[in-house]
Design an enzyme around this catalytic site. Structure first.
Site, mmCIF file in Angstrom:
data_model
loop_
_atom_site.group_PDB
_atom_site.id
_atom_site.type_symbol
_atom_site.label_atom_id
_atom_site.label_comp_id
_atom_site.label_asym_id
_atom_site.label_seq_id
_atom_site.Cartn_x
_atom_site.Cartn_y
_atom_site.Cartn_z
ATOM 1 N N SER B 26 0.829 -1.207 0.000
ATOM 2 C CA SER B 26 0.000 0.000 0.000
ATOM 3 C C SER B 26 0.866 1.261 0.000
ATOM 4 O O SER B 26 1.855 1.360 0.723
ATOM 5 C CB SER B 26 -0.899 -0.009 1.232
ATOM 6 O OG SER B 26 -1.665 1.172 1.266
ATOM 7 N N ASN B 74 9.886 7.939 5.113
ATOM 8 C CA ASN B 74 8.910 8.750 4.405
ATOM 9 C C ASN B 74 7.881 9.297 5.353
ATOM 10 O O ASN B 74 7.582 8.716 6.391
ATOM 11 C CB ASN B 74 8.230 7.948 3.280
ATOM 12 C CG ASN B 74 6.987 7.211 3.777
ATOM 13 O OD1 ASN B 74 5.905 7.783 3.869
ATOM 14 N ND2 ASN B 74 7.152 5.939 4.112
ATOM 15 N N CYS B 135 -2.355 4.614 11.788
ATOM 16 C CA CYS B 135 -2.469 6.060 11.612
ATOM 17 C C CYS B 135 -2.996 6.690 12.888
ATOM 18 O O CYS B 135 -3.631 6.030 13.700
ATOM 19 C CB CYS B 135 -3.310 6.434 10.413
ATOM 20 S SG CYS B 135 -4.409 5.179 9.830
ATOM 21 N N ASN B 199 3.880 -2.548 8.839
ATOM 22 C CA ASN B 199 3.966 -1.176 8.356
ATOM 23 C C ASN B 199 5.373 -0.656 8.677
ATOM 24 O O ASN B 199 6.195 -1.366 9.248
ATOM 25 C CB ASN B 199 2.878 -0.310 8.992
ATOM 26 C CG ASN B 199 2.380 0.751 8.021
ATOM 27 O OD1 ASN B 199 3.189 1.411 7.361
ATOM 28 N ND2 ASN B 199 1.077 0.917 7.933
ATOM 29 N N GLY B 251 8.035 -5.826 4.133
ATOM 30 C CA GLY B 251 9.100 -5.167 4.873
ATOM 31 C C GLY B 251 10.434 -5.529 4.259
ATOM 32 O O GLY B 251 10.994 -6.582 4.550
HETATM 33 C C1 LIG Z 1 6.365 6.153 0.411
HETATM 34 C C2 LIG Z 1 5.588 5.131 1.188
HETATM 35 C C3 LIG Z 1 4.217 5.281 1.337
HETATM 36 C C4 LIG Z 1 3.471 4.355 2.066
HETATM 37 N N1 LIG Z 1 2.122 4.516 2.180
HETATM 38 C C5 LIG Z 1 1.380 3.594 2.855
HETATM 39 C C6 LIG Z 1 -0.040 3.696 2.915
HETATM 40 O O1 LIG Z 1 -0.667 4.596 2.343
HETATM 41 N N2 LIG Z 1 -0.699 2.759 3.636
HETATM 42 C C7 LIG Z 1 -0.076 1.717 4.256
HETATM 43 O O2 LIG Z 1 -0.739 0.883 4.862
HETATM 44 N N3 LIG Z 1 1.281 1.582 4.180
HETATM 45 C C8 LIG Z 1 2.005 2.496 3.499
HETATM 46 N N4 LIG Z 1 3.383 2.338 3.416
HETATM 47 C C9 LIG Z 1 4.017 1.181 4.053
HETATM 48 C C10 LIG Z 1 4.215 0.034 3.052
HETATM 49 O O3 LIG Z 1 2.992 -0.435 2.539
HETATM 50 C C11 LIG Z 1 4.959 -1.134 3.710
HETATM 51 O O4 LIG Z 1 4.208 -1.608 4.780
HETATM 52 C C12 LIG Z 1 6.342 -0.731 4.219
HETATM 53 O O5 LIG Z 1 6.939 0.223 3.389
HETATM 54 C C13 LIG Z 1 7.289 -1.921 4.345
HETATM 55 O O6 LIG Z 1 7.508 -2.545 3.097
HETATM 56 P P1 LIG Z 1 8.762 -2.215 2.130
HETATM 57 O O7 LIG Z 1 9.983 -2.271 2.966
HETATM 58 O O8 LIG Z 1 8.695 -3.253 1.045
HETATM 59 O O9 LIG Z 1 8.510 -0.835 1.596
HETATM 60 C C14 LIG Z 1 4.124 3.256 2.675
HETATM 61 C C15 LIG Z 1 5.496 3.113 2.512
HETATM 62 C C16 LIG Z 1 6.248 4.015 1.783
HETATM 63 C C17 LIG Z 1 7.721 3.799 1.637
#
Ligand SMILES: Cc1cc2nc3c(=O)[nH]c(=O)nc-3n(C[C@H](O)[C@H](O)[C@H](O)COP(=O)(O)O)c2cc1C
Lengths: 286, 314
Positions: B26, B74, B135, B199, B251
């Site tokens: 997401s 972020n 959130c 998250n 993650g």
């Molecule tokens: C730029 C950015 C925006 C994100 N926006 C959301 C969001 O709107 N809703 C949500 O549940 N997680 C959000 N996340 C979290 C990601 O969905 C994910 O849980 C987290 O980044 C870990 O995965 P990754 O290491 O593959 O990025 C966001 C992450 C990033 C980096």
């Protein structure tokens, strides 16, 4: 509401480094990019993966395309001017010919070029001058008059190759320390150039503070101003939402828009330039 | 013996079956349109949308991002058009691409979650709901819903009561808690069919030139390979406690090997987030690499590998 989308020509590929030469404070890098060279327009940028496999640098780096062309031998090439200041750009600046880098290009919007000849002023700050030389050539090809102002903190940071100088009618240099050209900022010399040469359109590329100052002057003179903005990006392809700026849309509503998709080239008069670390009042959804 | 073994790569998200377990994370896939330029969205298991809220949101001021060793911080602030415009534009477009859709929702109050669920209950073409409860709860001094068992439960049960029908709901949890298993147990008890872990982790970068925090909001969420061990641990602990609850794991997954690690810990599907920023086709390479690894390790189905690290040692 129509949704703006990514540059429809954007492609991902491994591009071979053809050459990499040090030029003052910068590196001039030429990549073999096949047909991407035909689609890249002045203003577009390229997002490059840095650090090699397993690198701790997980984000792409965005670079303005200095020039893209099909060479007489049929090879499509893209040229970049890289300032090696961070670990990513240093890695790129140390690539040897024969090595490959993974690129996504062309990305973003391009400078709009009027069909009729115009009197244009091109303004570049630091390595921000990179995309302006190809733009100057295109404008000249349409019969336009092209004046150029380049500014930087010091002489070594002015990027103005010889062939670039030949493609403009006049070149004014400003440096903060006075080591080249006029001492001061580009904004100091603009009013007289705009008046003397009856400038009809300004194109600019450089740091935000400079673009903001140019916008004020352009608005004062009622001159169109297309600027290429530099907001830090994580992806370059519109999915991360980090490179946003408050920009007024055609419907009169100001939204936080992605500068990698609706920019980097934008109408300066539509941008809410603000130094504060807050969303300006009146922005949609604040 | 010459045999034409076909590997079964499909996976189940509660009662929904998807052809492969690789999803977007997401908030990291735009509206889907951007990535569709690089691969057909129907090639991955599902597109998880950005977390959508009731009203349009400008998000936070820039700088919103800072790269960190093997990761990034972020603070986007859930920028988005709000549920009404989203349902009008994004969902029909994703459906037209043949993408399977997991809608992520986020609220500022328990009532927001209830209203969002009501707006989504009759929308066709949705595979599941991901409920982002990481959130701030404006009714509770901005404390994150997912960081408190009571508010986590309230948000999920508000969705459960209002979603009607059979749409599976996945509660997305924050790793910034002392005991993630107790939060997981709470939300499953409140009606979550599955969980999404993890998250981002709250972090901060201070710019040593300006000597101020780098991000406008000072803190931001850490993602990318730097957090992978935290994700593996969280998924492992929760899967051990709740072995029948499907987990969407995420993650720091950047390769098939990384995805495999989360699957071994107990994930039934894998979301790819930050890796997409570095490589638009990351999800596709991860999908191909994971499949090869599973076949090479001798698994006949993806399902057999889920939680395999929990088996008895012999
Ligand atoms: C730029 C950015 C925006 C994100 N926006 C959301 C969001 O709107 N809703 C949500 O549940 N997680 C959000 N996340 C979290 C990601 O969905 C994910 O849980 C987290 O980044 C870990 O995965 P990754 O290491 O593959 O990025 C966001 C992450 C990033 C980096």
């Amino acid at each position: 509401m129509e949704m703006p989308t990514i540059n429809s020509r954007a492609k991902q590929m491994d591009a071979e480094v053809i050459s990499n030469k040090r030029l003052g404070a910068y590196n001039h890098i030429v990549l073999a990019v096949n047909e991407i060279a035909t689609y890249a327009k002045p203003g577009n940028f390229v997002a490059i993966s840095v650090g090699g496999p397993g690198s701790s640098m997980v984000l792409r780096r965005a670079f303005a395309i200095y020039r893209a062309q099909i060479r007489p031998d049929g090879q499509g090439v893209m040229e970049l001017v890289v300032a090696p200041h961070g670990n990513g750009s240093k890695w790129l600046a140390s690539r040897e010919p024969g090595e490959s880098v993974n690129i996504v290009a062309p990305l973003g919007t391009a400078f709009g070029i009027p069909t009729e000849p115009v009197r244009a002023l091109l303004i570049g700050g630091g390595y921000g001058s990179a995309p302006l030389f190809a733009l100057a050539e295109n404008l000249k090809a349409k019969g336009s008059r092209v004046d150029m102002v380049l500014g930087a903190s010091t002489a070594a940071k002015i990027y103005a190759p010889l062939e670039g100088k030949r493609s403009v009618n006049s070149m004014t240099i400003t440096t903060d320390d006075g080591s080249a050209g006029t001492q001061g900022r580009v904004s100091d010399v603009l009013p007289s150039i705009i008046e003397q040469n009856q400038i009809e359109i300004i194109y600019s590329c450089g740091p935000m503070a400079m673009l903001s100052a140019i916008t004020d002057i352009a608005n004062r003179y009622g001159v169109m101003h297309q600027c290429s903005v530099e907001e830090s990006m994580a992806c370059g392809i519109g999915v991360c939402m980090t490179c946003v700026l408050p920009v007024e849309g055609r419907d009169g509503i100001t939204r936080m828009v992605r500068t990698c998709i609706e920019g980097p080239v934008m109408d300066g008069s539509k941008v809410t330039w603000s130094k504060s670390r807050e969303i300006p009042d009146g922005v949609w959804g604040k | 013996m010459e045999s034409n073994v076909t590997f079964d790569y499909s996976t189940a998200l509660a009662d929904r079956r998807i052809p492969n377990p690789i999803l977007t994370a997401s908030g990291t896939a735009g509206s889907g349109k951007e990535l569709a330029q690089f691969f057909p969205l129907s090639d991955i298991g599902a597109v998880v949308t950005k977390s959508i809220m009731l009203k349009p949101r400008s998000g936070r001021a820039t700088p919103r991002m800072a790269e960190t060793p093997s990761g990034m911080l972020n603070s986007i602030g859930l920028q988005g058009p709000g549920i009404d415009i989203f349902l009008e534009n994004d969902i029909p477009w994703l459906a037209s691409q043949g993408a399977r859709i997991i809608v992520s929702i986020a609220g500022e109050t328990v009532e927001d979650y209830a209203v969002l669920a009501r707006k989504l209950r009759a929308v066709p073409g949705i595979t599941a709901l991901e409920v982002n409860i990481s959130c701030p709860n404006v009714e509770n001094r901005g404390q994150v819903f997912a960081c408190n068992p009571t508010t986590a439960r309230e948000a999920i049960s508000a969705v459960r009561r209002n979603i009607g029908g059979e749409l599976p709901i996945f509660a997305k949890l924050s790793p910034d808690v002392t005991d993630i298993v107790s939060i997981a147990t709470e939300v499953v008890d409140a009606g979550a069919d599955g969980l999404a872990l993890i998250n981002t982790i709250l972090g901060m970068v201070i710019d040593t030139n300006t000597m101020f925090p780098r991000l406008s909001q000072k803190t931001g969420g850490l993602s990318g390979p730097a957090i992978r061990p935290v994700a593996v641990r969280a998924i492992y602990q929760v899967h051990a406690a709740l072995p029948n609850i499907p987990i969407i794991g995420m993650g720091g997954v950047a390769s098939g090997r990384d995805a495999f690690e989360l699957v071994l810990a107990g994930a039934s599907a894998i979301s790819v987030g930050t890796a997409t920023f570095g490589n638009p086709t990351a999800a596709i390479s991860i999908k191909q690499e994971l499949e090869s690894i599973l076949i090479e390790k001798g698994f006949a189905t993806f399902h057999q590998a889920i939680g395999f690290a929990h088996r008895e040692e012999i």
